[in-house]
Design a protein around this motif. Structure first.
Motif, PDB file in Angstrom:
ATOM      1  N   ASN A  39       0.742  -1.186  -0.013  1.00 38.08           N
ATOM      2  CA  ASN A  39       0.060  -0.005  -0.144  1.00 38.08           C
ATOM      3  C   ASN A  39       0.814   1.125   0.067  1.00 38.08           C
ATOM      4  N   ARG A  40       1.963   1.186   0.832  1.00 37.22           N
ATOM      5  CA  ARG A  40       2.833   2.509   0.802  1.00 37.22           C
ATOM      6  C   ARG A  40       3.359   2.885  -0.741  1.00 37.22           C
ATOM      7  N   ARG A  60       2.201   1.900  -3.493  1.00 39.18           N
ATOM      8  CA  ARG A  60       1.068   2.297  -4.141  1.00 39.18           C
ATOM      9  C   ARG A  60       0.904   3.644  -4.077  1.00 39.18           C
ATOM     10  N   GLU A  61       0.980   4.220  -2.793  1.00 40.84           N
ATOM     11  CA  GLU A  61       0.621   5.416  -2.536  1.00 40.84           C
ATOM     12  C   GLU A  61       1.833   6.361  -3.117  1.00 40.84           C
ATOM     13  N   SER A  62       3.023   5.975  -2.843  1.00 40.57           N
ATOM     14  CA  SER A  62       4.110   6.678  -3.553  1.00 40.57           C
ATOM     15  C   SER A  62       4.081   6.887  -4.828  1.00 40.57           C
ATOM     16  N   GLY A 111       1.639   9.483  -5.925  1.00 38.95           N
ATOM     17  CA  GLY A 111       2.321  10.580  -5.476  1.00 38.95           C
ATOM     18  C   GLY A 111       3.162  11.206  -6.804  1.00 38.95           C
TER      19      GLY A 111
END
Length: 183
Positions: free
Chosen positions: A21-22, A24-26, A29
């Motif tokens: 998940n981190r 994917r968020e990165s 961004g």
């Protein structure tokens, strides 16, 4: 204290999911969009088509009067044919490519000495190899026809090993020389 975790998922899976998940968020961004496999395949096909169109549009113009840039191999072949150099080039090809044409085992024991009028003279290092090469000459002629073109080599003249000479100096006596067997 309430726990949101699923009791059936081990803690290692939770850690892996959290890292995913981190990541994917990165990526979001940075402006990278998520793409499924079908969409990725379509993208690759479109990219290949775009590259092909670019390559076709940048091709040089074709002139009918022969002013086009040509590959050096094609030019060399045309010059050789136009000037009648096919036989001398074939001679050089036979002598330089001998080991590739006959194989490493034969080339280790038999070497070409000369090439004149579609006849190759081959010297062998023993009488056994000379006999073997005479037996294989029909197959070698087929190979030469396939690799070099028909009629370039029509005869293979096989010579055995050279015997030592007993002529020393400017004067010698006629005769058969010492009686001993060689080879």
């Amino acid at each position: 204290m309430s726990d949101d975790r699923d009791p059936h998922v081990p803690e290692a899976m939770d850690a892996a999911r959290a890292i995913l998940n981190r990541m994917r968020e990165s990526a979001l961004g940075r402006g990278e969009a998520r793409m499924d496999a079908a969409k990725a395949a379509r993208y690759e096909d479109n990219a290949a088509a775009r590259k092909q169109r670019r390559r076709a549009s940048s091709a040089p113009a074709k002139y009918a009067d022969g002013r086009d840039p040509q590959e050096i191999g094609n030019l060399f072949g045309k010059i050789v044919r136009d000037r009648g150099w096919t036989a001398p080039v074939a001679v050089g090809s036979v002598l330089s490519r001998w080991s590739a044409l006959v194989g490493p085992q034969i080339s280790a024991h038999c070497t070409p000495e000369s090439f004149e009028d579609s006849t190759v003279v081959v010297r062998c290092d023993s009488t056994t190899w000379a006999t073997q090469l005479r037996l294989l000459s029909h197959e070698l002629l087929k190979t030469f026809d396939k690799e070099l073109g028909p009629g370039v080599i029509t005869v293979i003249r096989v010579l055995g090993p050279a015997a030592p000479t007993w002529r020393h100096g400017g004067r010698s006596v006629k005769g058969r020389g010492p009686r001993d067997t060689y080879g």
